[in-house]
Design a protein around this motif. Structure first.
Motif, short mmCIF file in Angstrom:
data_model
loop_
_atom_site.label_atom_id
_atom_site.label_comp_id
_atom_site.label_asym_id
_atom_site.label_seq_id
_atom_site.Cartn_x
_atom_site.Cartn_y
_atom_site.Cartn_z
N LEU A 141 -1.24 -0.81 12.12
CA LEU A 141 -2.27 -1.85 11.93
C LEU A 141 -1.99 -2.72 10.71
O LEU A 141 -2.17 -3.94 10.75
N ILE A 142 -1.58 -2.09 9.64
CA ILE A 142 -1.36 -2.84 8.40
C ILE A 142 -0.01 -3.58 8.43
O ILE A 142 0.12 -4.67 7.90
N ASP A 174 -0.95 5.16 13.26
CA ASP A 174 -1.93 4.17 13.65
C ASP A 174 -2.20 3.16 12.53
O ASP A 174 -2.22 1.96 12.76
N LEU A 175 -2.41 3.71 11.35
CA LEU A 175 -2.79 2.85 10.24
C LEU A 175 -1.61 1.97 9.79
O LEU A 175 -1.78 0.78 9.51
N SER A 202 0.86 -1.16 0.00
CA SER A 202 0.00 0.00 0.00
C SER A 202 0.91 1.22 0.00
O SER A 202 2.07 1.15 0.39
N SER A 233 -0.65 11.44 12.85
CA SER A 233 -1.38 10.60 13.79
C SER A 233 -2.03 9.42 13.09
O SER A 233 -1.93 8.27 13.51
N ALA A 234 -2.71 9.72 11.97
CA ALA A 234 -3.38 8.67 11.21
C ALA A 234 -2.35 7.68 10.67
O ALA A 234 -2.55 6.47 10.70
#
Lengths: 77, 77
Positions: free
Chosen positions: A24-25, A20-21, A4, A16-17
């Motif tokens: 997670l990925i 976190d993302l 990705s 921030s996003a």
């Protein structure tokens, strides 16, 4: 492509996003592109359907816009 | 909490984003909540900071709004 791509522009909401993302990925599965620093890649992002940052383009080619930081138009100026 | 929660309302953009994002994060790590069918959970989503769907609330408690399908206000009416 199997990774990705996460496009951002260094604004607080992006960072921030992003953290976190990406967590997670999985760090190794995401390429992070700072469009503020690499404006040469704005065109590539646009072709992927990215209209604002932060955004994640998945291996399937879907552009997912995360929250809203800045439009690509603003990054060009 | 260790799972992310993905809130959506069954619109096409939600379903597309859902499949991609859930696949990337891992099915077993994401709880999927259809707010159109489970309106009892709208309040919970709001408390997590969700303003529109589709949205992903991460284990850290960050609400990430993915693209824009519908506002929570529209789901209530």
């Amino acid at each position: 492509m199997s990774k990705s791509i996460f496009y951002h522009a260094g604004c607080p909401v992006c960072v921030s996003a992003e953290q976190d993302l990406i967590h997670l990925i999985g760090t190794e599965k995401v390429e992070v592109v700072h469009l503020g620093e690499k404006s040469s890649r704005i065109e590539e992002a646009e072709k992927s359907g990215v209209k604002s940052v932060p955004a994640l383009v998945t291996p399937n080619g879907n552009a997912l816009h995360i929250n809203f930081g800045a439009s690509l138009a603003d990054l060009k100026s």
